[in-house]
Design a protein around this motif. Structure first.
Motif, mmCIF file in Angstrom:
data_model
loop_
_atom_site.group_PDB
_atom_site.id
_atom_site.type_symbol
_atom_site.label_atom_id
_atom_site.label_comp_id
_atom_site.label_asym_id
_atom_site.label_seq_id
_atom_site.Cartn_x
_atom_site.Cartn_y
_atom_site.Cartn_z
ATOM 1 N N UNK A 184 -12.082 12.763 -11.615
ATOM 2 C CA UNK A 184 -12.329 13.940 -10.772
ATOM 3 C C UNK A 184 -11.281 14.041 -9.673
ATOM 4 N N UNK A 185 -11.150 15.242 -9.114
ATOM 5 C CA UNK A 185 -10.072 15.489 -8.150
ATOM 6 C C UNK A 185 -10.573 15.768 -6.735
ATOM 7 N N UNK A 186 -11.865 15.538 -6.472
ATOM 8 C CA UNK A 186 -12.427 15.937 -5.183
ATOM 9 C C UNK A 186 -11.753 15.250 -3.994
ATOM 10 N N UNK A 187 -11.421 13.943 -4.121
ATOM 11 C CA UNK A 187 -10.888 13.191 -2.978
ATOM 12 C C UNK A 187 -9.396 12.905 -3.084
ATOM 13 N N UNK A 188 -8.730 13.518 -4.044
ATOM 14 C CA UNK A 188 -7.332 13.169 -4.266
ATOM 15 C C UNK A 188 -6.399 13.736 -3.199
ATOM 16 N N UNK A 189 -6.701 14.916 -2.677
ATOM 17 C CA UNK A 189 -5.820 15.536 -1.698
ATOM 18 C C UNK A 189 -6.007 14.953 -0.303
ATOM 19 N N UNK A 190 -7.157 14.356 -0.035
ATOM 20 C CA UNK A 190 -7.415 13.773 1.276
ATOM 21 C C UNK A 190 -7.092 12.287 1.329
ATOM 22 N N UNK A 191 -6.563 11.755 0.221
ATOM 23 C CA UNK A 191 -6.201 10.336 0.134
ATOM 24 C C UNK A 191 -4.709 10.223 -0.127
ATOM 25 N N UNK A 192 -4.033 9.381 0.645
ATOM 26 C CA UNK A 192 -2.614 9.101 0.410
ATOM 27 C C UNK A 192 -2.525 7.910 -0.534
ATOM 28 N N UNK A 193 -1.900 8.120 -1.683
ATOM 29 C CA UNK A 193 -1.801 7.083 -2.718
ATOM 30 C C UNK A 193 -0.415 6.452 -2.643
ATOM 31 N N UNK A 194 -0.369 5.125 -2.434
ATOM 32 C CA UNK A 194 0.888 4.412 -2.236
ATOM 33 C C UNK A 194 0.931 3.213 -3.169
ATOM 34 N N UNK A 195 1.911 3.153 -4.041
ATOM 35 C CA UNK A 195 2.025 2.000 -4.917
ATOM 36 C C UNK A 195 2.997 2.222 -6.052
ATOM 37 N N UNK A 196 3.647 1.145 -6.457
ATOM 38 C CA UNK A 196 4.554 1.168 -7.608
ATOM 39 C C UNK A 196 3.823 0.617 -8.823
ATOM 40 N N UNK A 197 4.014 1.255 -9.961
ATOM 41 C CA UNK A 197 3.331 0.854 -11.185
ATOM 42 C C UNK A 197 4.152 -0.142 -11.980
ATOM 43 N N UNK A 198 3.459 -1.140 -12.532
ATOM 44 C CA UNK A 198 4.043 -1.977 -13.566
ATOM 45 C C UNK A 198 3.715 -1.410 -14.932
ATOM 46 N N UNK A 199 4.384 -1.886 -15.931
ATOM 47 C CA UNK A 199 4.153 -1.359 -17.279
ATOM 48 C C UNK A 199 2.756 -1.675 -17.796
ATOM 49 N N UNK A 200 2.121 -2.700 -17.239
ATOM 50 C CA UNK A 200 0.766 -3.038 -17.660
ATOM 51 C C UNK A 200 -0.299 -2.300 -16.862
ATOM 52 N N UNK A 201 0.121 -1.405 -15.976
ATOM 53 C CA UNK A 201 -0.822 -0.682 -15.138
ATOM 54 C C UNK A 201 -1.095 -1.332 -13.810
ATOM 55 N N UNK A 202 -0.549 -2.531 -13.576
ATOM 56 C CA UNK A 202 -0.724 -3.201 -12.294
ATOM 57 C C UNK A 202 0.071 -2.508 -11.200
ATOM 58 N N UNK A 203 -0.316 -2.763 -9.956
ATOM 59 C CA UNK A 203 0.304 -2.105 -8.807
ATOM 60 C C UNK A 203 1.086 -3.114 -7.976
ATOM 61 N N UNK A 204 2.218 -2.643 -7.465
ATOM 62 C CA UNK A 204 3.066 -3.453 -6.606
ATOM 63 C C UNK A 204 3.296 -2.727 -5.290
ATOM 64 N N UNK A 205 3.641 -3.517 -4.280
ATOM 65 C CA UNK A 205 3.847 -2.963 -2.944
ATOM 66 C C UNK A 205 5.128 -2.142 -2.885
ATOM 67 N N UNK A 206 5.062 -0.898 -2.364
ATOM 68 C CA UNK A 206 6.293 -0.127 -2.159
ATOM 69 C C UNK A 206 6.918 -0.481 -0.804
ATOM 70 N N UNK A 207 8.226 -0.398 -0.671
ATOM 71 C CA UNK A 207 8.844 -0.646 0.634
ATOM 72 C C UNK A 207 8.354 0.364 1.673
ATOM 73 N N UNK A 208 8.213 -0.115 2.907
ATOM 74 C CA UNK A 208 7.791 0.773 3.981
ATOM 75 C C UNK A 208 6.319 1.098 3.962
ATOM 76 N N UNK A 209 5.486 0.190 3.449
ATOM 77 C CA UNK A 209 4.060 0.496 3.322
ATOM 78 C C UNK A 209 3.418 0.776 4.680
ATOM 79 N N UNK A 210 3.707 -0.077 5.680
ATOM 80 C CA UNK A 210 3.077 0.125 6.988
ATOM 81 C C UNK A 210 3.498 1.454 7.604
ATOM 82 N N UNK A 211 4.781 1.805 7.484
ATOM 83 C CA UNK A 211 5.243 3.094 8.002
ATOM 84 C C UNK A 211 4.557 4.250 7.296
ATOM 85 N N UNK A 212 4.355 4.116 5.998
ATOM 86 C CA UNK A 212 3.684 5.184 5.237
ATOM 87 C C UNK A 212 2.228 5.336 5.663
#
Length: 516
Positions: A99-127
């Motif tokens: 569903x898309x109800x909360x997608x616009x009010x949430x900032x999504x931050x993360x780099x994807x691995x090929x297995x679907x895992x998430x990694x930290x993007x540079x500048x996370x605290x600033x973002x």
């Protein structure tokens, strides 16, 4: 084209400044593929491969459709892999997977691995800071760096381990994600070994130089040291940060935001002043900051609220040294490119170290170390540091080699960094009390117009030594104001209400290169 257009919130960083980005995705009945539009850089354009494989590994069937992803505003250049999570969720939402109800009010931050895992993007605290200021209700970040995101108060943090967990939160499922508080399961960094902590007590036989460092630390004044090789210039410069007090809360946020642009995840705010010492082969971009497609902070920004040390300063390119003039005066770096304009913080304390001549032996009392440089060679060497840059240096120190008799002095007579830091903190507290109600905290920030105005004007009889130097041209108006700032620092260190003739004369002597 599908009637469903999914819209997901994200953050685009330009230096430390963040802009809200709306990631739009729509599916169409064409040959399978993906197109990303909206001025992506190379790393972001490659997200289509990561997203397609990651969504397939996570069990979302979108690989047989053509996906168009738009990054709005389209005119804003965007870079980095931090948009991967937002793009993947937009693609999944467009296919009806979440569903898309909360997608616009949430900032999504993360780099994807090929297995679907998430990694930290540079500048996370600033973002995350940008997301809070832009009005986002919450941020979604990779689970292993949730503690860094939680350093920012007044914003909800959702930690997910992979793309399945992100989709589970949007679906309202109880597993695959976590919500704060964070930090209890994160191991603290071990305390440093006491013997490994630098201390100014290691400096032997340079009491005048140590006192000059105390003055520089108390007022956050710029310092230059000239002396032969082996005199201890580098040792002194590296001990200056140990004399500085801990950063103020707002300074901690700035220093931590800059540190977050690196690869490592933060587990706490940066408390101690940073120290940067670039090599003399460094380019102007590496010192000042910039870049063609992305803004990369330079050493002057990484050292913000700390110390920038340029060892062998005359060996730096003239253009690099002169590029420091504007940041030293304004405390910021303005980056202007064809499509990118931003401002980076650069409130830094500059320390320069140089030899007196190319061979390093000019003025040496030891006949075995006689200087063989010609006057022209010396003049060219000294001229590598331009007059405008030298005029911005508050304290100029001449450092000589230590004699063998001084080297055996009782170690108990040498003060430690902790002892001298108490003097610095006390002096800064006096300055802060005097400057209460103004936008300044330390003497180095106070403009000359205020020092010469009614609030801090000194008697003409006391400033006569500076007035005389100004009238005969040995002191510029900028130098006059900087000498006043040093005099106020000397008064704060001595506990005086305001500087007198002796403090003004000492400030002028320190500006002219007092012997150590």
């Amino acid at each position: 084209m599908s009637d469903v257009v999914a819209r997901v919130g994200a953050i685009a960083l330009t230096g430390l400044a963040g802009t809200g980005v709306l990631v739009e995705a729509a599916l169409s009945n064409q040959l399978p593929g993906m197109a990303i539009i909206g001025l992506p850089d190379t790393a972001l354009a490659e997200a289509k491969q990561r997203v397609r494989v990651a969504t397939q590994q996570a069990g979302f069937g979108v690989s047989e459709r053509f996906v168009t992803v738009n990054l709005s505003p389209a005119a804003l250049p965007k870079q980095g892999s931090g948009f991967d999570l937002a793009i993947a969720l937009a693609v999944v939402a467009a296919s009806g997977g979440v569903p898309m109800e909360r997608m616009r009010t949430t900032a999504h931050l993360g780099e994807l691995g090929l297995d679907g895992g998430l990694r930290r993007p540079p500048g996370l605290l600033s973002a995350v800071l940008a997301a809070r200021s832009l009005g986002f209700e919450r941020v979604m970040v990779p689970e292993h760096c949730a503690r860094e995101a939680a350093l920012v108060p007044d914003i909800e943090v959702i930690a997910v381990g992979d793309l399945r967990g992100a989709a589970a939160w949007h679906r309202g499922e109880p597993e695959g994600w976590r919500q704060g508080p964070f930090g209890a399961d994160v191991a603290e960094l071990p305390d440093p070994v006491p013997d490994a902590v630098p201390d100014i007590a290691e400096v032997i036989g340079q009491p005048e130089a140590v006192e000059a460092l105390v003055i520089a630390a108390a007022g956050r004044h710029h310092l230059s040291m000239i002396g032969p090789p082996g005199a201890g210039k580098t040792l002194l410069a590296t001990r200056l940060p140990t004399l500085l007090p801990d950063l103020a809360p707002d300074e901690q946020i700035v220093a931590s935001s800059i540190a977050s642009l690196g690869d490592g995840s933060l587990t706490g705010l940066v408390v101690r002043p940073p120290f940067e010492s670039p090599h003399h082969t460094a380019s102007a971009v590496s010192i000042i900051g910039g870049g063609a497609s992305a803004v990369i902070p330079g050493a002057v920004t990484r050292a913000c609220h700390g110390v920038l040390f340029l060892d062998e300063a005359p060996e730096f390119p003239r253009t690099v040294l002169d590029a420091l003039r504007q940041p030293l005066e304004n405390g910021v770096v303005e980056i202007h490119r064809a499509r990118i304009r931003t401002t980076l913080p650069a409130s830094v304390q500059l320390v320069l170290a140089a030899n007196p001549c190319p061979c390093g032996n000019a003025g040496s009392p030891d006949t075995a170390l006689e200087c063989r440089c010609s006057p022209l060679m010396r003049s060219r060497y000294e001229g590598r540091i331009s007059g405008p840059l030298a005029d911005r240096i508050d304290l100029r120190l001449s450092v000589r080699r230590v004699s063998s008799t001084i080297a055996v002095t009782d170690e108990r007579s040498r003060p430690t960094s902790a002892e001298l830091r108490q003097r610095v903190v006390a002096a800064r507290e006096r300055a802060l009390e005097r400057l209460r109600g103004t936008p300044w905290r330390v003497n180095a920030e106070v403009p000359g117009s205020w020092l010469r105005g009614p609030a801090a004007r000194l008697p003409r009889a006391d400033t006569a030594v500076l007035d005389h130097a100004l009238s005969r041209g040995s002191l510029t108006m900028r130098g006059y104001d900087r000498a006043l700032r040093v005099a106020w620092t000397l008064a704060d260190l001595s506990g005086r209400e305001r500087p007198g003739r002796s403090q003004l004369a000492q400030a002028l002597a320190l500006r002219g290169g007092a012997a150590a």
